[in-house]
Design a protein around this motif. Structure first.
Motif, PDB file in Angstrom:
ATOM      1  N   HIS A 133      -1.789  -6.982  -2.298  1.00 49.15           N
ATOM      2  CA  HIS A 133      -2.790  -6.276  -3.105  1.00 49.15           C
ATOM      3  C   HIS A 133      -2.427  -6.289  -4.588  1.00 49.15           C
ATOM      4  O   HIS A 133      -2.987  -5.518  -5.377  1.00 49.15           O
ATOM      5  CB  HIS A 133      -2.975  -4.833  -2.607  1.00 49.15           C
ATOM      6  CG  HIS A 133      -1.798  -3.935  -2.827  1.00 49.15           C
ATOM      7  ND1 HIS A 133      -1.896  -2.713  -3.456  1.00 49.15           N
ATOM      8  CD2 HIS A 133      -0.487  -4.068  -2.491  1.00 49.15           C
ATOM      9  CE1 HIS A 133      -0.704  -2.132  -3.492  1.00 49.15           C
ATOM     10  NE2 HIS A 133       0.160  -2.936  -2.906  1.00 49.15           N
ATOM     11  N   HIS A 134      -1.507  -7.156  -4.986  1.00 45.67           N
ATOM     12  CA  HIS A 134      -1.132  -7.281  -6.385  1.00 45.67           C
ATOM     13  C   HIS A 134      -1.831  -8.490  -7.024  1.00 45.67           C
ATOM     14  O   HIS A 134      -2.487  -9.281  -6.341  1.00 45.67           O
ATOM     15  CB  HIS A 134       0.386  -7.439  -6.520  1.00 45.67           C
ATOM     16  CG  HIS A 134       1.167  -6.261  -6.027  1.00 45.67           C
ATOM     17  ND1 HIS A 134       1.764  -6.229  -4.782  1.00 45.67           N
ATOM     18  CD2 HIS A 134       1.418  -5.066  -6.604  1.00 45.67           C
ATOM     19  CE1 HIS A 134       2.369  -5.062  -4.621  1.00 45.67           C
ATOM     20  NE2 HIS A 134       2.179  -4.345  -5.708  1.00 45.67           N
TER      21      HIS A 134
ATOM     22  N   THR B  99      -7.220  -6.471  -4.688  1.00 46.12           N
ATOM     23  CA  THR B  99      -6.607  -5.401  -5.470  1.00 46.12           C
ATOM     24  C   THR B  99      -7.053  -4.026  -4.976  1.00 46.12           C
ATOM     25  O   THR B  99      -7.675  -3.240  -5.701  1.00 46.12           O
ATOM     26  CB  THR B  99      -6.947  -5.563  -6.960  1.00 46.12           C
ATOM     27  OG1 THR B  99      -8.375  -5.681  -7.110  1.00 46.12           O
ATOM     28  CG2 THR B  99      -6.268  -6.776  -7.547  1.00 46.12           C
TER      29      THR B  99
END
Length: 486
Positions: A188-189, A205
């Motif tokens: 999720h980065h 994200t």
């Protein structure tokens, strides 16, 4: 020294009159454990939950993974390792556990899927919220596998390794030689990975990687979800998304949807607020740590002509200075890590619930200690507004820090300037140009921007952990928008 002491005389006098008493110690304890009753309630609820949850499936899975690693016979096909990032926060740990379990139930073939925590086994104790969640969910830490228990490079050389990365999408430089084994990424980065047809990448994200893992399980194999696994995923989403508070700026619609799905399917999950509060309390609990563990829990070091470390500590400086055999422990610690200087930054709260920072500078070299202390006192970008306070130890210089806005993130550039000036290089170039290297003996425990984003900068609006965390997240977001590193 700058004239900052005079501008803070009244505040400093008031602070010193309280800081050396049990009252201040009680204040810190009260602040960190404000929701103590709630924590006890959720602990009892979680204990009842653990008692009624059939955790045999996860226990059996983890036990089989340990047995396979211990045997590690050359004639077996190998391992499909699910690996979180080096920080090994709750999100990385739970995402690895849950996704490896999912793969074991859904993917055929001879390779055994197993979760691997990307730290040494001895470092787990530093992640107090990880340990708390595992215990409250009925997962024995004795069944976990750690990076120092499995030789990934030997497996790769033998052609017996597949890697799935969770909660990060690129391997650190130290592990770049394992890149050929990566077969999937869930993260999720910000996407840093080059696209490849041989490696499916899921990067969104959202607030938590556990949200993406939950979504995959719900879509592909909802039958494997039991209350124990649901609690692990649910607690992780709550923690990463700051109790799902929109004002914190972390939660996304997908996070909310996955949390709601878990709540709907498992109504026996602990209440959101109570579970989040208990995890927050556990995150900052250092009561069971040794001095060395306390220093390592959140430490960054900088190397130049000298090697210097800055550790953030979550007790008052008075408590820290009163620890038994402190100087001997600090001496041993610095010798083992090759440190010439050690700065401890403590964070606590005053009686009026305002942030309270203190600094301690340790070195066996009186010259080094005097030089860095003078540099910190005279710093102006930002000014720390340091006022000396008494220290019972001859090799420790102690200060009250008047500028509570100056977090460790603000302190490190001052320390780097000191090393540059000492080496005769006063230019403002980058670290490499100035001959400086920033490193860490262990990746610092993720603190939800408590230290790096300085959640105490404007003081907590109330004693409520939720209100404080919302304030923290807003401040961290503003700093990121201004170009600060997260």
């Amino acid at each position: 020294m700058s004239g900052s002491c005079s501008s803070h005389t009244h505040k400093h006098t008031h602070t010193r009159s309280h800081s050396l008493t049990a009252t201040h110690t009680h204040t810190l304890t009260h602040t960190l454990l404000t929701a103590g009753l709630v924590s006890r309630l959720v602990s009892r609820a979680a204990s009842r939950l653990a008692g009624c949850v059939n955790g045999a499936q996860m226990e059996d899975f983890l036990s089989s993974c340990r047995r396979a690693v211990q045997a590690n016979a050359d004639d077996r096909p190998g391992f499909h390792v699910v690996l979180g990032n080096e920080a090994c926060d709750v999100d990385s740990m739970v995402s690895a556990l849950a996704y490896a379990y999912f793969l074991s139930k859904t993917v055929g073939g001879d390779m055994l899927a197993l979760p691997l925590l990307n730290i040494r086994q001895s470092e787990l104790v530093l992640r107090s919220d990880n340990v708390f969640l595992l215990r409250q969910s009925g997962v024995s830490t004795d069944l976990l596998l750690f990076r120092d228990q499995l030789d990934l490079r030997a497996l790769q050389r033998a052609g017996r390794l597949r890697l799935t990365l969770v909660d990060h999408n690129v391997l650190p430089s130290a592990d770049s030689d394992l890149e050929g084994a990566v077969v999937e990424v869930i993260d999720h980065h910000f996407l840093e990975r080059e696209p490849s047809s041989s490696c499916p990448v899921t990067v969104e994200t959202v607030g938590s990687c556990a949200t993406l893992v939950t979504e995959r399980i719900v879509q592909k194999a909802p039958e494997i979800l039991d209350q124990q696994l649901a609690q692990l995923l649910y607690a992780t989403i709550l923690l990463d998304c700051v109790n799902m508070a929109p004002a914190a700026g972390k939660v996304t619609p997908k996070d909310s949807q996955c949390a709601a799905q878990l709540e709907q399917r498992f109504p026996g999950l602990p209440p959101r607020g109570a579970l989040f509060q208990s995890l927050q309390n556990a995150k900052f609990d250092v009561s069971g740590l040794s001095t060395e563990q306390m220093l390592l829990k959140d430490m960054k070091s900088v190397s130049g002509e000298l090697k210097l470390a800055v550790s953030v500590i979550y007790i008052t400086l008075e408590e820290f200075l009163q620890r038994s055999e402190l100087e001997a422990e600090l001496s041993s610690f610095c010798q083992r890590l090759g440190l010439d200087l050690l700065i401890a930054m403590t964070i606590s709260f005053s009686d009026s619930k305002e942030p309270f920072r203190q600094l301690a500078v340790y070195s066996h070299s009186a010259l080094y200690r005097q030089e860095v202390s003078q540099h910190l006192e005279q710093a102006c970008n930002p000014a720390l507004n340091l006022c000396p306070i008494s220290s019972p130890h001859p090799h420790i210089t102690a200060y009250h820090q008047g500028n509570t806005l100056a977090s460790r993130k603000k302190l490190l550039p001052i320390v780097k300037d000191f090393l540059r000036e000492r080496s005769g290089d006063c230019c403002r170039g980058n670290q490499e140009e100035a001959g400086l290297e920033e490193d860490s003996q262990v990746p610092p425990t993720p603190m939800n921007s408590l230290v790096e984003g300085c959640p105490l900068d404007a003081g907590p609006p109330s004693i409520s952990a939720l209100a404080l965390e919302e304030k923290i997240s807003k401040m961290a977001d503003r700093e990121e928008e201004g170009g600060g590193a997260h």
